[in-house]
Motif scaffolding. Structure first.
Motif, PDB file in Angstrom:
ATOM      1  N   ASN A  23       0.799  -1.226   0.000  1.00 31.60           N
ATOM      2  CA  ASN A  23       0.000   0.000   0.000  1.00 31.60           C
ATOM      3  C   ASN A  23       0.832   1.277   0.000  1.00 31.60           C
ATOM      4  O   ASN A  23       0.311   2.337  -0.321  1.00 31.60           O
ATOM      5  N   ASP A  24       2.112   1.183   0.367  1.00 29.30           N
ATOM      6  CA  ASP A  24       2.955   2.387   0.329  1.00 29.30           C
ATOM      7  C   ASP A  24       3.653   2.542  -1.015  1.00 29.30           C
ATOM      8  O   ASP A  24       4.519   3.384  -1.182  1.00 29.30           O
ATOM      9  N   ASN A  25       3.237   1.743  -2.004  1.00 29.70           N
ATOM     10  CA  ASN A  25       3.862   1.747  -3.325  1.00 29.70           C
ATOM     11  C   ASN A  25       2.808   1.707  -4.435  1.00 29.70           C
ATOM     12  O   ASN A  25       3.047   1.188  -5.521  1.00 29.70           O
ATOM     13  N   ILE A  26       1.618   2.253  -4.128  1.00 31.39           N
ATOM     14  CA  ILE A  26       0.489   2.228  -5.062  1.00 31.39           C
ATOM     15  C   ILE A  26       0.002   3.653  -5.303  1.00 31.39           C
ATOM     16  O   ILE A  26      -0.144   4.426  -4.365  1.00 31.39           O
ATOM     17  N   ALA A  32     -10.563  14.205  -8.784  1.00 32.65           N
ATOM     18  CA  ALA A  32      -9.650  15.269  -8.358  1.00 32.65           C
ATOM     19  C   ALA A  32      -9.506  15.373  -6.843  1.00 32.65           C
ATOM     20  O   ALA A  32      -8.562  15.997  -6.358  1.00 32.65           O
ATOM     21  N   SER A  33     -10.407  14.751  -6.092  1.00 30.88           N
ATOM     22  CA  SER A  33     -10.285  14.804  -4.639  1.00 30.88           C
ATOM     23  C   SER A  33     -10.001  13.438  -4.013  1.00 30.88           C
ATOM     24  O   SER A  33      -9.836  13.335  -2.807  1.00 30.88           O
ATOM     25  N   ASN A  34      -9.915  12.394  -4.825  1.00 30.70           N
ATOM     26  CA  ASN A  34      -9.669  11.041  -4.344  1.00 30.70           C
ATOM     27  C   ASN A  34      -8.553  10.431  -5.185  1.00 30.70           C
ATOM     28  O   ASN A  34      -8.788   9.928  -6.281  1.00 30.70           O
ATOM     29  N   PHE A  35      -7.328  10.508  -4.667  1.00 33.24           N
ATOM     30  CA  PHE A  35      -6.157  10.058  -5.430  1.00 33.24           C
ATOM     31  C   PHE A  35      -5.006   9.751  -4.485  1.00 33.24           C
ATOM     32  O   PHE A  35      -4.994  10.178  -3.332  1.00 33.24           O
ATOM     33  N   CYS A  36      -4.034   9.011  -4.993  1.00 25.77           N
ATOM     34  CA  CYS A  36      -2.771   8.749  -4.292  1.00 25.77           C
ATOM     35  C   CYS A  36      -1.632   8.940  -5.289  1.00 25.77           C
ATOM     36  O   CYS A  36      -1.768   8.575  -6.465  1.00 25.77           O
ATOM     37  N   MET A  37      -0.546   9.515  -4.805  1.00 25.40           N
ATOM     38  CA  MET A  37       0.644   9.759  -5.621  1.00 25.40           C
ATOM     39  C   MET A  37       1.876   9.327  -4.823  1.00 25.40           C
ATOM     40  O   MET A  37       1.810   9.162  -3.607  1.00 25.40           O
ATOM     41  N   GLN A  57       7.313   7.107  -1.036  1.00 28.30           N
ATOM     42  CA  GLN A  57       6.172   6.502  -0.364  1.00 28.30           C
ATOM     43  C   GLN A  57       4.884   7.058  -0.961  1.00 28.30           C
ATOM     44  O   GLN A  57       4.857   8.185  -1.450  1.00 28.30           O
ATOM     45  N   THR A  58       3.825   6.280  -0.898  1.00 27.84           N
ATOM     46  CA  THR A  58       2.510   6.740  -1.330  1.00 27.84           C
ATOM     47  C   THR A  58       1.973   7.772  -0.352  1.00 27.84           C
ATOM     48  O   THR A  58       1.994   7.566   0.862  1.00 27.84           O
ATOM     49  N   TYR A  59       1.502   8.892  -0.913  1.00 26.01           N
ATOM     50  CA  TYR A  59       0.788   9.927  -0.155  1.00 26.01           C
ATOM     51  C   TYR A  59      -0.545  10.146  -0.859  1.00 26.01           C
ATOM     52  O   TYR A  59      -0.586  10.234  -2.086  1.00 26.01           O
ATOM     53  N   CYS A  60      -1.611  10.223  -0.082  1.00 25.00           N
ATOM     54  CA  CYS A  60      -2.958  10.291  -0.647  1.00 25.00           C
ATOM     55  C   CYS A  60      -3.700  11.525  -0.178  1.00 25.00           C
ATOM     56  O   CYS A  60      -3.425  12.067   0.896  1.00 25.00           O
ATOM     57  N   CYS A 138      -0.306   1.447 -10.522  1.00 28.62           N
ATOM     58  CA  CYS A 138      -1.515   2.259 -10.448  1.00 28.62           C
ATOM     59  C   CYS A 138      -2.698   1.301 -10.427  1.00 28.62           C
ATOM     60  O   CYS A 138      -2.832   0.452 -11.325  1.00 28.62           O
ATOM     61  N   LEU A 139      -3.542   1.427  -9.421  1.00 31.78           N
ATOM     62  CA  LEU A 139      -4.699   0.537  -9.307  1.00 31.78           C
ATOM     63  C   LEU A 139      -5.574   0.599 -10.556  1.00 31.78           C
ATOM     64  O   LEU A 139      -5.982   1.671 -10.985  1.00 31.78           O
ATOM     65  N   GLY A 140      -5.828  -0.564 -11.133  1.00 30.71           N
ATOM     66  CA  GLY A 140      -6.729  -0.665 -12.279  1.00 30.71           C
ATOM     67  C   GLY A 140      -6.083  -0.430 -13.632  1.00 30.71           C
ATOM     68  O   GLY A 140      -6.764  -0.483 -14.657  1.00 30.71           O
ATOM     69  N   TYR A 141      -4.778  -0.170 -13.658  1.00 25.96           N
ATOM     70  CA  TYR A 141      -4.071   0.127 -14.907  1.00 25.96           C
ATOM     71  C   TYR A 141      -2.742  -0.620 -14.939  1.00 25.96           C
ATOM     72  O   TYR A 141      -2.232  -1.054 -13.905  1.00 25.96           O
ATOM     73  N   ASN A 142      -2.167  -0.730 -16.119  1.00 27.76           N
ATOM     74  CA  ASN A 142      -0.900  -1.440 -16.288  1.00 27.76           C
ATOM     75  C   ASN A 142       0.327  -0.570 -16.068  1.00 27.76           C
ATOM     76  O   ASN A 142       1.398  -1.087 -15.776  1.00 27.76           O
ATOM     77  N   HIS A 143       0.188   0.747 -16.230  1.00 28.38           N
ATOM     78  CA  HIS A 143       1.332   1.658 -16.160  1.00 28.38           C
ATOM     79  C   HIS A 143       0.901   3.000 -15.568  1.00 28.38           C
ATOM     80  O   HIS A 143      -0.285   3.338 -15.589  1.00 28.38           O
ATOM     81  N   TYR A 144       1.887   3.765 -15.099  1.00 27.95           N
ATOM     82  CA  TYR A 144       1.629   5.153 -14.728  1.00 27.95           C
ATOM     83  C   TYR A 144       2.916   5.957 -14.861  1.00 27.95           C
ATOM     84  O   TYR A 144       4.026   5.415 -14.877  1.00 27.95           O
TER      85      TYR A 144
END
Length: 187
Positions: A23-26, A32-37, A57-60, A138-144
């Protein structure tokens, strides 16, 4: 990557499971208000200086954070008011895409240095094409591909099915070149 095989009287089905990440790598984009980078793990770090194992680390967004023990939280005003664009679509070869582009309040994000020119995180670049950070998805995708440019002050992230829609080889060109979109007053 796991593979499962199932047989039926009428068809042979092969299912290739997506690679799994902690979860710290997703990253993820719902809107626009629900995302993680991905962000630097340590406070006040230049993006480029964080690009080493354990440095990211993932920050959301508050709405996107699902695992407080593994994911950091971005401030609710990460994007400047009214200066973020959420967009979904089809890529060059018909694969699905989703992206966020816009201006950020870099001084409000303790992970960043406001005068940093920025850098790129992605799922398919880095050493051996394993991503930066390695194994990120990236959840639901192959690349980001994601760029954070505090001095801009702008950020962009795009998730895609086809790697042609998420270029990782032009990171020094900046957000508008890597992920065309609306950059409002910071473009």
């Amino acid at each position: 990557m796991g593979t499962s095989l199932s047989l039926s009287a009428s068809a042979l089905t092969i299912n290739f499971n997506h690679k799994r990440a902690s979860n710290d790598n997703i990253v993820q984009i719902t809107d626009a208000s629900n995302f993680c980078m991905i962000m630097p793990r340590e406070p006040h770090t230049n993006v480029g200086d964080s690009e080493h194992p354990g440095g990211m680390q993932t920050y959301c967004s508050p709405a996107g954070r699902s695992d407080p023990s593994a994911q950091g939280e971005l401030p609710g005003d990460f994007w400047k008011a009214g200066e973020v664009e959420f967009k979904t679509g089809k890529g060059r070869n018909g694969g699905k895409t989703v992206q966020l582009t816009g201006c950020i309040n870099s001084a409000n994000v303790d992970r960043l240095n406001a005068d940093d020119a920025g850098g790129q995180y992605d799922s398919s670049g880095g050493e051996g094409g394993r991503g930066n950070p390695q194994g990120s998805v990236c959840l639901g995708y192959n690349h980001y591909v994601e760029l954070v440019e505090p001095r801009g002050p702008r950020a962009c992230i795009k998730c895609c099915d086809d790697p042609a829609d998420c270029p990782v080889n032009i990171d020094e060109s900046g957000c508008p070149s890597v992920i065309p979109g609306n950059y409002f007053t910071c473009g």
